[in-house]
Design an enzyme around this catalytic site. Structure first.
Site, PDB file in Angstrom:
ATOM      1  N   ASP A   1      28.824  16.318  88.038  1.00 27.81           N
ATOM      2  CA  ASP A   1      30.180  16.821  87.827  1.00 27.81           C
ATOM      3  C   ASP A   1      30.113  18.169  87.125  1.00 27.81           C
ATOM      4  OD1 ASP A   1      32.938  16.747  87.988  1.00 27.81           O
ATOM      5  OD2 ASP A   1      33.163  15.756  86.051  1.00 27.81           O
TER       6      ASP A   1
ATOM      7  N   HIS B   1      40.691  24.956  82.347  1.00 28.48           N
ATOM      8  CA  HIS B   1      40.375  23.629  81.811  1.00 28.48           C
ATOM      9  C   HIS B   1      39.346  23.732  80.685  1.00 28.48           C
ATOM     10  CE1 HIS B   1      39.440  19.392  81.518  1.00 28.48           C
ATOM     11  NE2 HIS B   1      38.168  19.656  81.719  1.00 28.48           N
TER      12      HIS B   1
ATOM     13  N   GLU C   1      40.982  13.061  85.489  1.00 24.75           N
ATOM     14  CA  GLU C   1      40.646  14.457  85.776  1.00 24.75           C
ATOM     15  C   GLU C   1      40.807  14.665  87.269  1.00 24.75           C
ATOM     16  OE1 GLU C   1      37.855  15.899  82.156  1.00 24.75           O
ATOM     17  OE2 GLU C   1      36.785  15.135  83.883  1.00 24.75           O
TER      18      GLU C   1
ATOM     19  N   GLU D   1      40.123  16.494  90.503  1.00 24.08           N
ATOM     20  CA  GLU D   1      39.038  17.373  90.949  1.00 24.08           C
ATOM     21  C   GLU D   1      38.900  17.296  92.470  1.00 24.08           C
ATOM     22  OE1 GLU D   1      35.317  16.830  88.919  1.00 24.08           O
ATOM     23  OE2 GLU D   1      36.261  16.086  87.070  1.00 24.08           O
TER      24      GLU D   1
ATOM     25  N   ASP E   1      37.995  11.823  88.015  1.00 31.53           N
ATOM     26  CA  ASP E   1      36.944  11.523  87.037  1.00 31.53           C
ATOM     27  C   ASP E   1      37.603  10.927  85.787  1.00 31.53           C
ATOM     28  OD1 ASP E   1      34.565  11.465  85.624  1.00 31.53           O
ATOM     29  OD2 ASP E   1      34.662  13.584  85.069  1.00 31.53           O
TER      30      ASP E   1
ATOM     31  N   ARG F   1      38.784   9.633  76.411  1.00 32.17           N
ATOM     32  CA  ARG F   1      38.605  10.785  75.519  1.00 32.17           C
ATOM     33  C   ARG F   1      38.132  10.400  74.130  1.00 32.17           C
ATOM     34  NH1 ARG F   1      38.014  14.599  79.217  1.00 32.17           N
ATOM     35  NH2 ARG F   1      39.841  14.778  80.560  1.00 32.17           N
TER      36      ARG F   1
ATOM     37  N   GLN G   1      34.453   9.681  74.499  1.00 27.98           N
ATOM     38  CA  GLN G   1      33.788  10.950  74.825  1.00 27.98           C
ATOM     39  C   GLN G   1      33.626  11.835  73.586  1.00 27.98           C
ATOM     40  OE1 GLN G   1      35.976  13.263  77.712  1.00 27.98           O
ATOM     41  NE2 GLN G   1      34.578  14.993  77.621  1.00 27.98           N
TER      42      GLN G   1
ATOM     43  N   LYS H   1      32.729   8.531  80.628  1.00 28.44           N
ATOM     44  CA  LYS H   1      33.077   8.887  82.003  1.00 28.44           C
ATOM     45  C   LYS H   1      32.360   8.046  83.062  1.00 28.44           C
ATOM     46  CE  LYS H   1      34.153  13.682  80.909  1.00 28.44           C
ATOM     47  NZ  LYS H   1      35.304  14.062  81.741  1.00 28.44           N
TER      48      LYS H   1
ATOM     49  N   THR I   1      34.636   6.478  88.834  1.00 31.43           N
ATOM     50  CA  THR I   1      35.087   7.752  89.395  1.00 31.43           C
ATOM     51  C   THR I   1      35.663   7.426  90.762  1.00 31.43           C
ATOM     52  OG1 THR I   1      33.254   8.890  88.289  1.00 31.43           O
ATOM     53  CG2 THR I   1      34.379  10.085  90.043  1.00 31.43           C
TER      54      THR I   1
ATOM     55  N   GLU J   1      45.161  17.684  78.520  1.00 34.64           N
ATOM     56  CA  GLU J   1      45.770  19.017  78.463  1.00 34.64           C
ATOM     57  C   GLU J   1      47.289  18.948  78.596  1.00 34.64           C
ATOM     58  OE1 GLU J   1      43.257  21.911  81.059  1.00 34.64           O
ATOM     59  OE2 GLU J   1      42.768  19.863  81.641  1.00 34.64           O
TER      60      GLU J   1
HETATM   61  O1  LIG Z   1      34.320  20.401  76.968  1.00 33.12           O
HETATM   62  C1  LIG Z   1      33.908  19.246  76.861  1.00 33.12           C
HETATM   63  O2  LIG Z   1      33.273  18.879  75.881  1.00 33.12           O
HETATM   64  C2  LIG Z   1      34.139  18.266  77.936  1.00 33.12           C
HETATM   65  C3  LIG Z   1      34.819  18.527  79.027  1.00 33.12           C
HETATM   66  C4  LIG Z   1      35.103  17.521  80.019  1.00 33.12           C
HETATM   67  O3  LIG Z   1      35.441  16.368  79.784  1.00 33.12           O
HETATM   68  C5  LIG Z   1      35.122  17.992  81.364  1.00 33.12           C
HETATM   69  C6  LIG Z   1      34.289  17.406  82.440  1.00 33.12           C
HETATM   70  O4  LIG Z   1      34.115  16.224  82.798  1.00 33.12           O
HETATM   71  C7  LIG Z   1      34.055  18.455  83.425  1.00 33.12           C
HETATM   72  C8  LIG Z   1      35.338  18.803  84.128  1.00 33.12           C
HETATM   73  O5  LIG Z   1      35.932  17.894  84.716  1.00 33.12           O
HETATM   74  O6  LIG Z   1      35.733  19.979  84.154  1.00 33.12           O
HETATM   75 CA   LIG Z   2      35.188  15.838  85.170  1.00 35.20          CA
HETATM   76 MG   LIG Z   3      33.925   9.645  85.976  1.00 34.62          MG
END
Ligand SMILES: O=C(O)/C=C/C(=O)CC(=O)CC(=O)O
Ligand SMILES: [Ca+2]
Ligand SMILES: [Mg+2]
Length: 403
Positions: free
Chosen positions: A117, A124, A190, A192, A225, A229, A232, A245, A249, A350
Site C-alpha cells: 500500500d 492525505h 481509506e 483508494e 484499506d 486509527r 495504528q 490495517k 482490505t 481527515e
Molecule cells: O502517516 C502515517 O503515519 C500513516 C498514514 C496512513 O495510515 C496511510 C496509509 O495507509 C497509506 C495511505 O493510504 O495513503
Molecule cells: Ca492505505
Molecule cells: Mg488494510
C-alpha cells in the site's frame, strides 16, 4: 449499436469490459466473467463454444492464469471480445452464455500474491502528518523523492460485500499512562485505487523499469484499506502500519483493465523536485477517476484520483527497484485519495479531523469513526472514449462487532 442493444452511456459498455469471477445459485461453480451491460459473460464457455484456441486460460474459476500471460494476451482478448460482442455472426456463442448480473455472486477474482500500500496523495499525507505528528513538518523529508509504501497482508484482502469484524488490539491515547486492550474505537476507511499486476514473474535481482511498468499493469479496482486509527497510532513507530490495517482490505469485484482506462489518463499535477532518473520519464500519468464515498447511504466525500502526486508506473518501478520480484497477482494500493477541499478527503480521520468535527449523515445522525452496523460503499467512474463512461462498480463493507 449491436444486437446486444447496449446504450452508449452504459458504465459497463463495450469500451469497458472488466473481468471478474462469479458463481450462480445453479451450481455454485466459480467462473471467469466479463461484465457486459447488465449481464456477465461466462468467458470460458463462450470462448470454447467459438473454438478459441486459448479458452482454457479462463477455466479454473480464477484470473490467475490470464494475469500471468501478459499484455499481448490481454490486448488480444479485448479485441476478441469486442469483435464477438458486436458481430451478429457470433451471437450464438455469446447469447447463451450471458447471465443477468443481478443473479450472480461475485468472488475475489485472483489469488492476491503480495499486497503493498502506497501513500501517493500529498493532501492525505499532509493531513495525516498534521494529525499524527503535530510537532513535525506535515510531509516527511523523503515524501517527494520516493513513493512511500508498506507491505500489507495479502491473505486478508476480501471481495466487496464481505463483512468486516471490528479489530481488537492495543492502544494508548496520549492522556493515558499505559496501553489498554480492547475493540478499536477509531475504526476508519481509506478510499483508494488498487492496481492489479500481471505478466511473467520478474527474476530476483531484476527490476521493472519505469518505461516497462505499463506492461505489468493489468487493471484497477476500488480498494478500501480499513484502518484502526487507535491501534495504528500506538504501534506504527518506527516500523509503520501493522495490525491497525492488516485485519481486512476490501476490493471491488470487477477489474477495470488499464486498456479501458486509456482515455482517462491525465498529466500528473506536477512533481517538484524532479524525481531521480529511475522514477523519471514520459510513462508517468494520473488517472481521471471520480470516486464517491457513501456512509450509510449518505455520500460524504468525492475524491478525485487526478490529484494524486505519484504515477502508478512510478509506484511499480519503485517497489521493484531493489530487485524484489514482481509476480502476477501482486496488488498495490495507491494510498488514500484526498484532495485539497474537505469534501474530497478519502478517510474519516481527515473528514472528521480526528474526531473533532463530526460528519452529519442524511438520517440526522452524526459520525466521527465507524460504528457497528455501519456500511461504507466506494464507487467510481472514469471517462472512456467518445464521451462514454467507464464504471468501476462498487466496493462495499459492513462493520460487525468485535469478537
Ligand atoms: O502517516 C502515517 O503515519 C500513516 C498514514 C496512513 O495510515 C496511510 C496509509 O495507509 C497509506 C495511505 O493510504 O495513503
Ligand atoms: Ca492505505
Ligand atoms: Mg488494510
Amino acid at each position: 449499436m449491436t444486437w446486444l442493444d447496449l446504450p452508449d452511456d452504459h458504465p459497463f459498455g463495450l469500451h469497458n469490459l472488466p473481468y471478474g469471477v462469479f458463481s450462480t445459485a445453479a451450481d455454485g461453480e466459480r467462473r471467469v466473467g466479463v461484465r457486459v451491460g447488465d449481464h456477465v459473460l461466462d468467458l470460458a464457455a463462450c470462448a470454447e463454444q467459438s473454438g478459441m484456441e486459448s479458452a482454457a486460460v479462463w477455466r479454473g474459476g480464477s484470473l490467475d492464469a490470464f494475469l500471468a500471460e501478459g499484455r499481448p494476451a490481454w490486448t488480444a482478448a479485448r479485441e476478441w471480445l469486442q469483435e464477438h460482442l458486436t458481430n451478429d455472426a457470433q451471437r450464438d456463442c455469446v447469447e447463451p452464455n450471458l447471465v443477468p448480473a443481478a443473479e450472480v455472486t461475485m468472488h475475489l477474482p485472483f489469488r492476491v500474491a503480495d499486497f503493498v500500500d502506497f501513500y501517493a496523495s500529498e493532501h492525505h499525507a499532509s493531513n495525516v502528518g498534521r494529525i499524527f505528528r503535530p510537532d513535525s513538518e506535515p510531509l516527511t523529508p523523503n515524501w517527494k523523492h520516493l513513493p512511500i509504501g508498506y507491505h500489507g497482508r495479502s491473505s486478508t484482502v476480501v471481495v466487496s460485500g464481505t463483512d468486516v469484524v471490528r479489530p481488537t488490539g492495543q492502544r494508548k491515547p496520549p492522556s493515558e499512562p499505559v496501553p489498554t486492550f480492547g475493540p478499536s474505537v477509531r475504526l476508519d476507511i481509506e478510499a483508494e485505487l488498487g492496481f492489479v499486476v500481471g505478466g511473467p514473474r520478474t527474476g530476483l535481482g531484476d527490476r521493472v523499469d519505469l518505461a516497462d511498468a505499463d506492461d505489468h499493469l493489468f487493471g484497477v479496482v476500488l480498494l478500501n484499506d480499513w484502518s484502526a486509527r487507535d491501534l495504528q497510532a500506538w504501534e506504527y513507530v518506527p516500523l509503520g502500519p501493522f495490525l491497525g490495517k492488516s485485519f481486512a482490505t476490501s476490493v471491488s469485484p470487477w477489474i477495470v483493465t488499464t486498456d479501458a482506462l486509456r482515455d482517462a489518463r491525465v498529466p500528473l499535477p506536477g512533481q517538484d523536485p524532479q524525481p531521480l532518473p529511475y522514477l523519471s520519464g514520459d510513462t508517468v500519468y494520473g488517472l481521471d477517476v471520480h470516486v464517491e464515498v457513501e456512509w450509510n447511504g449518505t455520500v460524504v466525500s468525492r475524491p478525485e484520483y487526478r490529484d494524486m502526486y505519484w504515477s502508478p508506473t512510478q509506484m511499480l518501478a519503485h517497489l521493484s527497484v531493489n530487485g524484489a520480484s514482481v509476480s502476477p497477482g501482486d496488488l498495490f494500493g495507491s494510498g488514500t485519495i484526498s484532495g485539497a477541499e474537505p469534501g474530497t478527503r478519502g478517510s474519516f480521520l481527515e473528514l472528521s479531523w480526528s474526531g473533532q468535527d463530526p460528519v452529519r449523515l442524511d438520517d440526522g445522525s452524526e459520525r466521527t469513526f465507524l460504528e457497528d452496523g455501519d456500511t461504507v460503499v466506494l464507487r467510481a467512474t472514469a471517462p472512456g472514449p467518445d464521451g462514454t463512461v467507464v464504471g468501476f462498480g462498487e466496493c462495499s463493507g459492513t462493520v460487525r462487532p468485535a469478537r
